[in-house]
Scaffold this motif. Structure first.
Motif, mmCIF file in Angstrom:
data_model
loop_
_atom_site.group_PDB
_atom_site.id
_atom_site.type_symbol
_atom_site.label_atom_id
_atom_site.label_comp_id
_atom_site.label_asym_id
_atom_site.label_seq_id
_atom_site.Cartn_x
_atom_site.Cartn_y
_atom_site.Cartn_z
ATOM 1 N N ASP A 5 8.915 14.320 -37.574
ATOM 2 C CA ASP A 5 8.194 13.617 -36.529
ATOM 3 C C ASP A 5 9.201 12.843 -35.675
ATOM 4 N N LEU A 6 9.212 13.114 -34.398
ATOM 5 C CA LEU A 6 10.178 12.495 -33.484
ATOM 6 C C LEU A 6 9.607 11.319 -32.700
ATOM 7 N N LYS A 7 8.403 10.912 -32.993
ATOM 8 C CA LYS A 7 7.768 9.875 -32.178
ATOM 9 C C LYS A 7 8.549 8.573 -32.137
ATOM 10 N N GLN A 8 9.206 8.205 -33.227
ATOM 11 C CA GLN A 8 9.923 6.930 -33.294
ATOM 12 C C GLN A 8 11.436 7.078 -33.142
ATOM 13 N N LEU A 9 11.896 8.238 -32.704
ATOM 14 C CA LEU A 9 13.327 8.472 -32.513
ATOM 15 C C LEU A 9 13.886 7.475 -31.499
ATOM 16 N N THR A 10 14.930 6.736 -31.896
ATOM 17 C CA THR A 10 15.527 5.752 -30.993
ATOM 18 C C THR A 10 16.909 6.166 -30.499
ATOM 19 N N ALA A 11 17.605 7.001 -31.258
ATOM 20 C CA ALA A 11 18.947 7.427 -30.862
ATOM 21 C C ALA A 11 19.163 8.879 -31.269
ATOM 22 N N LEU A 12 19.906 9.587 -30.444
ATOM 23 C CA LEU A 12 20.203 10.980 -30.691
ATOM 24 C C LEU A 12 21.694 11.176 -30.475
ATOM 25 N N TRP A 13 22.439 11.388 -31.558
ATOM 26 C CA TRP A 13 23.894 11.539 -31.481
ATOM 27 C C TRP A 13 24.243 12.966 -31.884
ATOM 28 N N LEU A 14 24.599 13.769 -30.906
ATOM 29 C CA LEU A 14 24.903 15.186 -31.137
ATOM 30 C C LEU A 14 26.245 15.582 -30.538
ATOM 31 N N SER A 15 27.207 14.696 -30.571
ATOM 32 C CA SER A 15 28.512 15.014 -30.000
ATOM 33 C C SER A 15 29.263 15.987 -30.906
ATOM 34 N N ARG A 16 30.106 16.785 -30.263
ATOM 35 C CA ARG A 16 31.006 17.732 -30.941
ATOM 36 C C ARG A 16 30.284 18.746 -31.818
ATOM 37 N N ASN A 17 29.259 19.364 -31.248
ATOM 38 C CA ASN A 17 28.483 20.363 -31.982
ATOM 39 C C ASN A 17 28.454 21.724 -31.299
ATOM 40 N N TRP A 18 29.266 21.935 -30.283
ATOM 41 C CA TRP A 18 29.313 23.190 -29.545
ATOM 42 C C TRP A 18 27.962 23.542 -28.935
#
Length: 108
Positions: free
Chosen positions: A1-14
């Motif tokens: 469930d993404l409703k409460q997602l506050t941060a998304l860190w996806l650096s260096r994943n091609w």
């Protein structure tokens, strides 16, 4: 469930593209920070209106040449935007500065 997602860190994943349909499921204003630095993204998707709470957007060191004008939806919340290391023209950055007058834009 993404409703409460506050941060998304996806650096260096091609990562080469972003599907924002998953982010549409977040509650309006809940996502505050997005880090997509050092991927191989060529285009930024249209930013949906429910992402209006984002205060930091890091998209440095990708292959982005333009940013959709829909980024203006973030004009009240976005405090900084990092574009370092992208092949973005100075004219494009000038346009972004007009769309986001309160945002500190890092570019060189």
């Amino acid at each position: 469930d993404l409703k409460q997602l506050t941060a998304l860190w996806l650096s260096r994943n091609w990562i080469d593209s972003i599907n924002t349909s998953a982010l549409v499921r977040t509650e309006r204003g809940s996502l505050l920070g997005v880090d997509l630095d050092s991927n191989i993204i060529r285009t930024m998707p249209i930013l949906y209106e429910n992402l209006t709470g984002v205060s930091s957007l890091a998209i440095s060191h990708n292959r982005i040449t333009t940013i959709p004008r829909s980024i203006a939806h973030l004009s009240e919340s976005l405090s900084w935007l990092s574009l370092i290391g992208n092949p973005i023209s100075t004219a494009e950055v000038d346009t972004l500065r007009k769309l986001l007058p309160k945002t500190e834009i890092w570019f060189w």
